[in-house]
Structure formats: C-alpha cells, structure tokens
Design a protein around this motif. Structure first.
Motif, PDB file in Angstrom:
ATOM      1  N   LEU A 188       5.634  -3.956  10.896  1.00 51.46           N
ATOM      2  CA  LEU A 188       6.069  -5.302  11.264  1.00 51.46           C
ATOM      3  C   LEU A 188       6.655  -6.061  10.085  1.00 51.46           C
ATOM      4  O   LEU A 188       7.616  -6.806  10.225  1.00 51.46           O
ATOM      5  CB  LEU A 188       4.881  -6.070  11.871  1.00 51.46           C
ATOM      6  N   GLN A 189       6.086  -5.872   8.916  1.00 50.30           N
ATOM      7  CA  GLN A 189       6.614  -6.545   7.733  1.00 50.30           C
ATOM      8  C   GLN A 189       7.832  -5.778   7.226  1.00 50.30           C
ATOM      9  O   GLN A 189       7.772  -4.581   6.972  1.00 50.30           O
ATOM     10  CB  GLN A 189       5.552  -6.630   6.633  1.00 50.30           C
ATOM     11  N   SER A 190       8.953  -6.471   7.114  1.00 51.93           N
ATOM     12  CA  SER A 190      10.195  -5.816   6.711  1.00 51.93           C
ATOM     13  C   SER A 190      10.077  -5.268   5.285  1.00 51.93           C
ATOM     14  O   SER A 190       9.377  -5.832   4.440  1.00 51.93           O
ATOM     15  CB  SER A 190      11.370  -6.790   6.795  1.00 51.93           C
ATOM     16  N   ILE A 191      10.759  -4.170   5.058  1.00 55.59           N
ATOM     17  CA  ILE A 191      10.757  -3.522   3.743  1.00 55.59           C
ATOM     18  C   ILE A 191      11.770  -4.227   2.853  1.00 55.59           C
ATOM     19  O   ILE A 191      12.956  -4.310   3.187  1.00 55.59           O
ATOM     20  CB  ILE A 191      11.104  -2.037   3.887  1.00 55.59           C
ATOM     21  N   LYS A 192      11.323  -4.746   1.725  1.00 54.82           N
ATOM     22  CA  LYS A 192      12.205  -5.465   0.813  1.00 54.82           C
ATOM     23  C   LYS A 192      13.165  -4.497   0.134  1.00 54.82           C
ATOM     24  O   LYS A 192      12.851  -3.324  -0.060  1.00 54.82           O
ATOM     25  CB  LYS A 192      11.389  -6.230  -0.227  1.00 54.82           C
ATOM     26  N   LYS A 193      14.313  -5.006  -0.226  1.00 53.44           N
ATOM     27  CA  LYS A 193      15.319  -4.163  -0.861  1.00 53.44           C
ATOM     28  C   LYS A 193      14.815  -3.656  -2.214  1.00 53.44           C
ATOM     29  O   LYS A 193      14.111  -4.353  -2.947  1.00 53.44           O
ATOM     30  CB  LYS A 193      16.631  -4.926  -1.028  1.00 53.44           C
ATOM     31  N   ASN A 194      15.169  -2.411  -2.494  1.00 52.70           N
ATOM     32  CA  ASN A 194      14.779  -1.705  -3.728  1.00 52.70           C
ATOM     33  C   ASN A 194      13.266  -1.546  -3.873  1.00 52.70           C
ATOM     34  O   ASN A 194      12.780  -1.242  -4.954  1.00 52.70           O
ATOM     35  CB  ASN A 194      15.348  -2.400  -4.963  1.00 52.70           C
ATOM     36  N   ASP A 195      12.535  -1.757  -2.774  1.00 54.59           N
ATOM     37  CA  ASP A 195      11.083  -1.563  -2.791  1.00 54.59           C
ATOM     38  C   ASP A 195      10.779  -0.164  -2.270  1.00 54.59           C
ATOM     39  O   ASP A 195      11.028   0.158  -1.113  1.00 54.59           O
ATOM     40  CB  ASP A 195      10.402  -2.619  -1.909  1.00 54.59           C
ATOM     41  N   LYS A 196      10.248   0.688  -3.131  1.00 59.09           N
ATOM     42  CA  LYS A 196       9.984   2.078  -2.777  1.00 59.09           C
ATOM     43  C   LYS A 196       8.519   2.299  -2.432  1.00 59.09           C
ATOM     44  O   LYS A 196       7.947   3.344  -2.750  1.00 59.09           O
ATOM     45  CB  LYS A 196      10.393   3.001  -3.923  1.00 59.09           C
ATOM     46  N   ALA A 197       7.924   1.325  -1.763  1.00 63.87           N
ATOM     47  CA  ALA A 197       6.527   1.459  -1.360  1.00 63.87           C
ATOM     48  C   ALA A 197       6.397   2.512  -0.265  1.00 63.87           C
ATOM     49  O   ALA A 197       7.236   2.603   0.636  1.00 63.87           O
ATOM     50  CB  ALA A 197       5.992   0.114  -0.869  1.00 63.87           C
ATOM     51  N   GLU A 198       5.342   3.307  -0.333  1.00 61.06           N
ATOM     52  CA  GLU A 198       5.120   4.367   0.646  1.00 61.06           C
ATOM     53  C   GLU A 198       4.615   3.780   1.967  1.00 61.06           C
ATOM     54  O   GLU A 198       3.760   2.885   1.979  1.00 61.06           O
ATOM     55  CB  GLU A 198       4.119   5.390   0.099  1.00 61.06           C
ATOM     56  N   LYS A 199       5.142   4.303   3.051  1.00 67.65           N
ATOM     57  CA  LYS A 199       4.745   3.876   4.394  1.00 67.65           C
ATOM     58  C   LYS A 199       4.103   5.064   5.103  1.00 67.65           C
ATOM     59  O   LYS A 199       4.676   6.149   5.144  1.00 67.65           O
ATOM     60  CB  LYS A 199       5.944   3.368   5.191  1.00 67.65           C
ATOM     61  N   TYR A 200       2.913   4.840   5.653  1.00 70.32           N
ATOM     62  CA  TYR A 200       2.146   5.907   6.284  1.00 70.32           C
ATOM     63  C   TYR A 200       2.323   5.860   7.798  1.00 70.32           C
ATOM     64  O   TYR A 200       2.164   4.801   8.421  1.00 70.32           O
ATOM     65  CB  TYR A 200       0.668   5.770   5.916  1.00 70.32           C
ATOM     66  N   CYS A 201       2.670   6.995   8.383  1.00 71.50           N
ATOM     67  CA  CYS A 201       2.871   7.096   9.828  1.00 71.50           C
ATOM     68  C   CYS A 201       1.934   8.163  10.388  1.00 71.50           C
ATOM     69  O   CYS A 201       1.862   9.280   9.850  1.00 71.50           O
ATOM     70  CB  CYS A 201       4.321   7.472  10.155  1.00 71.50           C
ATOM     71  N   GLN A 202       1.229   7.820  11.460  1.00 68.91           N
ATOM     72  CA  GLN A 202       0.273   8.756  12.042  1.00 68.91           C
ATOM     73  C   GLN A 202       0.115   8.482  13.534  1.00 68.91           C
ATOM     74  O   GLN A 202       0.158   7.331  13.985  1.00 68.91           O
ATOM     75  CB  GLN A 202      -1.088   8.651  11.358  1.00 68.91           C
ATOM     76  N   LEU A 203      -0.071   9.563  14.286  1.00 71.01           N
ATOM     77  CA  LEU A 203      -0.379   9.425  15.703  1.00 71.01           C
ATOM     78  C   LEU A 203      -1.810   8.921  15.868  1.00 71.01           C
ATOM     79  O   LEU A 203      -2.709   9.307  15.100  1.00 71.01           O
ATOM     80  CB  LEU A 203      -0.246  10.771  16.401  1.00 71.01           C
ATOM     81  N   PRO A 204      -2.080   8.067  16.859  1.00 73.91           N
ATOM     82  CA  PRO A 204      -3.469   7.634  17.087  1.00 73.91           C
ATOM     83  C   PRO A 204      -4.330   8.796  17.573  1.00 73.91           C
ATOM     84  O   PRO A 204      -3.819   9.763  18.169  1.00 73.91           O
ATOM     85  CB  PRO A 204      -3.321   6.546  18.160  1.00 73.91           C
ATOM     86  N   GLU A 205      -5.624   8.718  17.308  1.00 72.86           N
ATOM     87  CA  GLU A 205      -6.530   9.801  17.692  1.00 72.86           C
ATOM     88  C   GLU A 205      -6.587   9.991  19.202  1.00 72.86           C
ATOM     89  O   GLU A 205      -6.730  11.112  19.685  1.00 72.86           O
ATOM     90  CB  GLU A 205      -7.929   9.519  17.146  1.00 72.86           C
TER      91      GLU A 205
END
Length: 334
Positions: free
Chosen positions: A141-158
């Motif tokens: 939901l929070q937009s990714i800022k430009k030049n920000d290389k923060a890791e984003k975790y994606c996972q299917l729900p259990e």
C-alpha cells in the motif's frame, strides 16, 4: 566410330584431360547459376583486411527512459511456501503489486487489451483486464520511493494451501509482479507507464531456482515490448552453472523449456567487458541481431556479416550510443 576417336584422343593427347576438366567446370557453373541465379550464397572472410561488400542493416532505435527496475536478491531462498523477496529500483515513486497464480491466457489477453482497448496504467486496470483470474493479490500500500532499493517480501497466505501450480503445460504463472507509477503526473512524462514481470518460483512440481522469465514494458501510446538481455564479451572465463544458480543443470533447463518457462538466453551468461573482441582496443558499442551479442566497436562493425562470437549471420545491428555521446563521455572522464 565416336568411341574409337575418344579412345585414341585419350591415349595420345594430353589436352584431353584439360578439355574434360574445363567442360565439367562449365557444366557445373551453368547448373549452379541456373539454380541460384546471380545471388549465389558466399561466406565472406571475417577479416580486417577485407571490408564486407554487403552492408548489415542498421536498425533505427529510439532512446526511451525506463523508470522501472526489479531484481531478486536471493533466488535460492525463494519458494511458493516460503515466499520471494523482490527489490524494486525505480526512478520515480512506484506501486508494486504481486499476483500469485495468474492465468497465462488472461495475462496475454490483457497485454493485447493494452494495445487495442485501454491503457494499463494502474493495478486496477490490469485486474479488470485479467477478469480477476489469479489466486491471490498482494499489494504494498505504501508507494515505493524513487531510488529506494528496500526489499519487498511477497508470500501466499497459509490458508491458500497452494504447494504447486499443476503439471505441464501449466495454465497459471507462479508470480506476476506489476510496477506502475504512483503519481499521475509522471504518467504524462514517461513513455513507459508500467512493467509486468513474470517470475518463476519453485514449488513441489518444479524445484528450479527462482528467476525472472519475461519482462514486458507497457508504453503510453499503446504498445508493449518484451525486454531482452544483451550479452557482452568477456575477458575472464564464463562462470559455471553452479555460479549462476545453485543446483541448476541442463536437465533443469530442459524442464523449463518443456514447461514453457525458459527464456531464450544462453545457459552460461558472460561477464561484461568494454573491449572489442576483434581489435581488443575500441570500446564495445554495437549490438548484433538476432543473437544480441554486444562485442564489436565502431571500427570493426563494417567488416562482419557473422557474429564473431556465435557465427550466426547478422540481420540487423544498432549502436548503444552515438558518436556524439561517446565523445561527450570521453571528455567527461578526461
């Protein structure tokens, strides 16, 4: 009578051999020219001493700034059950949306709708084009800022209870990542307004390492392009398959091709270099098509109709940068 004459000529005239060879040569030449016409295929010698008589077509290119970038920092640790970590690298504020189990047919229909019906500028536009044909949607939901290389975790729900995506041929892609511009004003500035990345994630059926299979760039004018990798020359030996992806082998490659998930890049990717493979002096600047090897400088490109690395005939070529840009770059370094 004619036979006796030929036997006599054969025994007493040394010119018979010369005449026979000449007649055979003329007959063979007439047959070849009659079959091919004047366009007889000839392989030219790749040498700096002989300039190619047939010019390779120079492809007209248009430089477009791509605001999107996506990487998988740790592909060996990714799986359907454990999830996958993505690292966006964007020039502007962007929104990352991930679709697990996206329908293959609906995705390609959505790309065609971007061309003919409406532009896919937002995640909602893609979902409308997909008719919600996916198993699970995860949006940061929070937009990714430009030049920000923060890791984003994606996972299917259990509670999804998905351990694989079925046998071959598969009807669903494991993961589709969509990057869109967060600011509406940026969509008016950039020609590229969205990027769709198809990602293979290991599951119970196929334990092949995680990698980006396809990347599609969506343009504001209604086109989309498949983003392909360029292969540059290497000064050092090519890395082994164990250096690229742990546990990957030719068998794994065959399984990917059978599943329709293999890209068209070589198994052993080569490290980048700036030296021409021919003269070892000029900077590499020319991309050869269709093999996509980037291995020749401005001085050597005119001598070759075949790629010096894979020997495939070159249909088209284009420069990475113009002469003016090279001069500006050199003056900057000085």
């Amino acid at each position: 009578m004619a036979a006796v004459f030929l036997v006599t000529l054969y025994e007493y005239s040394p010119l018979f051999y010369i005449a026979l060879v000449s007649v055979c040569f003329l007959v063979t030449s007439a047959l070849v020219l009659g079959w091919f016409g004047l366009g007889v295929p000839v392989i030219l010698r790749n040498s700096e001493e002989t300039e190619s008589s047939t010019r390779v077509l120079k492809k007209q290119m248009r430089q477009v700034k791509n605001p999107f970038g996506l990487e998988i920092p740790n592909p060996a640790a990714a799986s359907v059950t454990r999830g996958v970590t993505l690292t966006p690298d964007c020039l502007e504020d962007c929104v990352l949306t991930c679709y697990w189990g996206c329908n293959v047919q609906k995705l390609h229909e959505a790309l065609q709708k971007h061309v003919y019906c409406f532009r896919i500028k937002t995640p909602q536009a893609l979902e409308d084009a997909l008719y919600n044909e996916y198993l699970y949607k995860q949006q940061h939901l929070q937009s990714i800022k430009k030049n920000d290389k923060a890791e984003k975790y994606c996972q299917l729900p259990e509670d999804a209870q998905v351990v694989d995506f079925g046998p071959v041929p598969r009807a669903r892609y494991p993961l589709v990542a969509l990057l869109t511009l967060a600011d509406e004003e940026d969509r008016e500035i950039y020609d590229i307004i969205a990027m769709v990345a198809v990602i293979h994630v290991p599951d119970e059926s196929y334990r092949l390492s995680c990698r980006i299979l396809y990347q599609y760039l969506l343009l504001a004018q209604g086109q989309y392009h498949d983003l392909k990798q360029l292969f540059m020359s290497a000064n050092s030996p090519a890395p082994s398959s164990s250096d690229t992806f742990p546990g990957e082998s030719s068998t794994d490659r065959g399984l990917l091709e059978k599943a329709g998930l293999a890209g068209d890049e070589p198994e052993l990717q080569e490290e980048n270099s700036k030296d021409c493979v021919v003269c070892q002096n000029g900077p590499v600047n020319w991309v050869l098509l269709p093999c996509r090897h980037t291995c020749l400088c401005d001085g050597c490109i005119k001598y070759f109709q075949q790629c010096p690395m894979c020997r495939q005939f070159v249909q088209e070529s284009f420069p990475l940068c113009s002469k003016k840009e090279q001069d500006e770059d050199e003056s900057t370094h000085v």
